[in-house]
Design an enzyme around this catalytic site. Structure first.
Site, PDB file in Angstrom:
ATOM      1  N   CYS A  10      -0.259   4.046   2.535  1.00 58.55           N
ATOM      2  CA  CYS A  10      -0.131   3.546   3.986  1.00 58.55           C
ATOM      3  C   CYS A  10       1.857   3.501   4.070  1.00 58.55           C
ATOM      4  CB  CYS A  10      -0.026   2.155   3.968  1.00 58.55           C
ATOM      5  SG  CYS A  10      -1.927   2.113   3.467  1.00 58.55           S
ATOM      6  N   ASP A  11       2.528   3.105   2.978  1.00 61.58           N
ATOM      7  CA  ASP A  11       4.192   2.793   3.829  1.00 61.58           C
ATOM      8  C   ASP A  11       4.814   3.823   2.367  1.00 61.58           C
ATOM      9  OD1 ASP A  11       2.685   1.272   5.575  1.00 61.58           O
ATOM     10  OD2 ASP A  11       3.143  -0.665   3.928  1.00 61.58           O
ATOM     11  N   CYS A  47       0.162  -1.046   0.037  1.00 58.47           N
ATOM     12  CA  CYS A  47      -0.007   0.034  -0.224  1.00 58.47           C
ATOM     13  C   CYS A  47       1.286   1.237   0.322  1.00 58.47           C
ATOM     14  CB  CYS A  47      -1.024  -0.117   1.092  1.00 58.47           C
ATOM     15  SG  CYS A  47      -1.981   1.324   1.237  1.00 58.47           S
TER      16      CYS A  47
HETATM   17  P1  FAD Z   1     -10.733  -6.018   6.302  1.00 57.75           P
HETATM   18  O1  FAD Z   1      -9.967  -5.665   6.951  1.00 57.75           O
HETATM   19  O2  FAD Z   1     -10.485  -7.091   5.462  1.00 57.75           O
HETATM   20  O3  FAD Z   1     -11.496  -6.897   7.075  1.00 57.75           O
HETATM   21  C1  FAD Z   1     -12.813  -8.214   6.452  1.00 57.75           C
HETATM   22  C2  FAD Z   1     -12.858  -9.205   7.743  1.00 57.75           C
HETATM   23  O4  FAD Z   1     -14.307  -9.757   6.733  1.00 57.75           O
HETATM   24  C3  FAD Z   1     -12.109  -9.700   8.537  1.00 57.75           C
HETATM   25  O5  FAD Z   1     -12.258 -10.074  10.126  1.00 57.75           O
HETATM   26  C4  FAD Z   1     -12.123 -11.281   7.749  1.00 57.75           C
HETATM   27  O6  FAD Z   1     -11.917 -12.144   9.250  1.00 57.75           O
HETATM   28  C5  FAD Z   1     -13.573 -11.062   7.315  1.00 57.75           C
HETATM   29  N1  FAD Z   1     -13.768 -11.950   6.658  1.00 57.75           N
HETATM   30  C6  FAD Z   1     -13.656 -11.850   5.407  1.00 57.75           C
HETATM   31  N2  FAD Z   1     -14.665 -13.481   4.498  1.00 57.75           N
HETATM   32  C7  FAD Z   1     -14.931 -13.671   5.057  1.00 57.75           C
HETATM   33  C8  FAD Z   1     -16.314 -14.553   5.641  1.00 57.75           C
HETATM   34  N3  FAD Z   1     -16.461 -15.551   4.300  1.00 57.75           N
HETATM   35  N4  FAD Z   1     -16.674 -15.111   6.579  1.00 57.75           N
HETATM   36  C9  FAD Z   1     -16.737 -14.116   7.491  1.00 57.75           C
HETATM   37  N5  FAD Z   1     -15.609 -13.333   8.131  1.00 57.75           N
HETATM   38  C10 FAD Z   1     -15.606 -13.117   6.836  1.00 57.75           C
HETATM   39  N6  FAD Z   1      -4.869   0.669   5.122  1.00 57.75           N
HETATM   40  C11 FAD Z   1      -4.546   2.448   5.992  1.00 57.75           C
HETATM   41  O7  FAD Z   1      -5.706   3.000   6.301  1.00 57.75           O
HETATM   42  N7  FAD Z   1      -3.273   2.388   7.070  1.00 57.75           N
HETATM   43  C12 FAD Z   1      -2.251   1.519   6.328  1.00 57.75           C
HETATM   44  O8  FAD Z   1      -1.252   1.992   7.280  1.00 57.75           O
HETATM   45  C13 FAD Z   1      -2.569   0.385   6.364  1.00 57.75           C
HETATM   46  N8  FAD Z   1      -1.536  -0.802   5.900  1.00 57.75           N
HETATM   47  C14 FAD Z   1      -1.964  -2.187   5.117  1.00 57.75           C
HETATM   48  C15 FAD Z   1      -0.697  -2.910   5.686  1.00 57.75           C
HETATM   49  C16 FAD Z   1      -1.131  -3.857   4.691  1.00 57.75           C
HETATM   50  C17 FAD Z   1       0.413  -5.136   4.707  1.00 57.75           C
HETATM   51  C18 FAD Z   1      -2.199  -4.512   4.955  1.00 57.75           C
HETATM   52  C19 FAD Z   1      -2.600  -5.990   3.741  1.00 57.75           C
HETATM   53  C20 FAD Z   1      -3.486  -3.410   4.376  1.00 57.75           C
HETATM   54  C21 FAD Z   1      -2.887  -2.271   5.192  1.00 57.75           C
HETATM   55  N9  FAD Z   1      -4.121  -1.012   5.015  1.00 57.75           N
HETATM   56  C22 FAD Z   1      -3.740  -0.333   5.045  1.00 57.75           C
HETATM   57  C23 FAD Z   1      -5.562  -1.387   4.565  1.00 57.75           C
HETATM   58  C24 FAD Z   1      -6.370  -1.906   5.644  1.00 57.75           C
HETATM   59  O9  FAD Z   1      -6.198  -2.624   6.574  1.00 57.75           O
HETATM   60  C25 FAD Z   1      -7.553  -1.636   4.949  1.00 57.75           C
HETATM   61  O10 FAD Z   1      -8.488  -1.367   3.568  1.00 57.75           O
HETATM   62  C26 FAD Z   1      -8.893  -2.141   5.803  1.00 57.75           C
HETATM   63  O11 FAD Z   1      -8.575  -3.495   7.090  1.00 57.75           O
HETATM   64  C27 FAD Z   1     -10.167  -2.468   5.315  1.00 57.75           C
HETATM   65  O12 FAD Z   1     -10.522  -3.054   5.999  1.00 57.75           O
HETATM   66  P2  FAD Z   1     -12.319  -4.124   6.545  1.00 57.75           P
HETATM   67  O13 FAD Z   1     -13.493  -4.015   7.342  1.00 57.75           O
HETATM   68  O14 FAD Z   1     -13.130  -3.003   4.737  1.00 57.75           O
HETATM   69  O15 FAD Z   1     -11.683  -5.431   5.858  1.00 57.75           O
END
Ligand code: FAD
Length: 307
Positions: A134-135, A131
């Site tokens: 982010c980084d 990202c």
């Molecule tokens: P997610 O965080 O992906 O959560 C999804 C959830 O759904 C999880 O609990 C998962 O287990 C669950 N799930 C998936 N499929 C199913 C299913 N079939 N049944 C039940 N549960 C399920 N963003 C920033 O703003 N700043 C940063 O510094 C940053 N750094 C990052 C670094 C890394 C290495 C990564 C991978 C991402 C980073 N991001 C950062 C991006 C950020 O983490 C995401 O945009 C954010 O977490 C998205 O949130 P979300 O709730 O939509 O999904």
């Protein structure tokens, strides 16, 4: 049944849960892994009002905030199917459990496609990043590579070129696939090198952090090593929506299509965060979208006839 059942426990799901519970309605969250992608993150410096935190710490804070409200958390539960059954929805879990709810908020997030080469796993968060928003700032004045010459890769390279010392963009194909306007911008930058027909084959490191990237020139078959400190992998973000195919509208990339209220093509089912068509996949955006989807679900409930 639940009035609001949230599937996914990342920032979007956690925000949706807090907002729903504060309306005094029966709220549940089922998540494969509570915390989501945040659990895999090291430093987080762009969650406004929190100048610096770490992934596991933020994930813990999300969970604490949800637990302070009247929410039933069902962790380690993976959803496999969603059906409408009369006036409610049934979410079938892989465990065999069936959860019923009057409205559903889908917040299953996404995952970055990996290169799948040796060293990538070892040096994730130690130079291997996904990202640029982010980084990027962590690599100020350093040398980085961007893997992937589609729109995200070229945008990342342009973005990073303004921060880092040098960017090498690596594309597997014989040409970049990004929009022409982005390619023109890219080629105008003095500190960017573009390599096409190049296949990354290994991430090199010193045991602590990334020190280089090996790639194969696909024309000559020769291997070369680029010395650098960072590698941004931009070969696709895969939404966790396979289980929803045929149930509601997905974009060609598999993202859940939502309107400005977080409503999906299935009335009563809302979605938020990285699993949706909303642009820019970030924690603060996912949290805001989760809050919005929850308010929309509440609005739907007070308008529907069942008391
Ligand atoms: P997610 O965080 O992906 O959560 C999804 C959830 O759904 C999880 O609990 C998962 O287990 C669950 N799930 C998936 N499929 C199913 C299913 N079939 N049944 C039940 N549960 C399920 N963003 C920033 O703003 N700043 C940063 O510094 C940053 N750094 C990052 C670094 C890394 C290495 C990564 C991978 C991402 C980073 N991001 C950062 C991006 C950020 O983490 C995401 O945009 C954010 O977490 C998205 O949130 P979300 O709730 O939509 O999904």
């Amino acid at each position: 049944p639940f009035e609001v059942l949230i599937v996914g426990g990342g920032p979007a799901g956690a925000a949706a849960a807090v907002y729903a519970a504060r309306k005094g309605i029966r709220t549940g969250v089922a998540a494969e892994r509570f915390g989501g992608q945040v659990m895999d993150t090291m430093g987080i410096e762009n969650f406004i009002s929190v100048p610096h935190t770490e992934g596991p710490k933020l994930a813990q804070a999300l969970e604490t905030h949800v637990r302070e409200n009247d929410v039933k958390i069902m962790n380690l539960q993976k959803a496999a199917e969603l059906n409408r059954e009369g006036d409610h929805f049934a979410v079938h879990m892989e465990s065999g459990a069936v959860l019923k709810a009057r409205t559903v908020i889908l917040s299953t997030g996404a995952r970055w496609r990996q290169m799948g080469v040796p060293g990538e796993d070892i040096y994730r968060n130690k130079g291997v990043a996904y990202c640029p928003h982010c980084d990027g700032p962590l690599f100020k004045g350093k040398r980085v590579a961007v893997i992937g010459g589609g729109n995200s890769g070229v945008e990342a390279a342009i973005d990073l070129a303004g921060i880092v010392k040098h960017v090498t963009l690596i594309e597997f194909d014989t040409k970049l696939r990004a929009d022409a306007v982005l390619q023109r911008k890219l080629h105008s930058l003095p500190n960017v090198t573009v390599l096409v027909s190049a296949r990354s084959t290994e991430v090199k490191g010193d045991g602590q952090k990334v020190s280089g990237l090996v790639y194969e020139n696909r024309v000559t078959g020769e291997h070369h090593t680029i010395e650098l400190e960072g590698i941004f992998v931009q070969i696709g973000l895969l939404p966790n929506t396979d289980w929803l195919k045929g149930t509601l509208d997905l974009s060609p990339r598999g993202e859940i299509v939502i309107d400005g209220h977080g409503q999906t093509s299935l009335p009563g089912v809302f979605a938020a965060g990285d699993c949706t068509t909303i642009p820019y996949k970030q924690i603060i955006i996912a949290a805001g979208e989760g809050a919005k989807a929850s308010l929309s679900a509440f609005d739907y409930l007070i308008r529907s006839s069942v008391p």
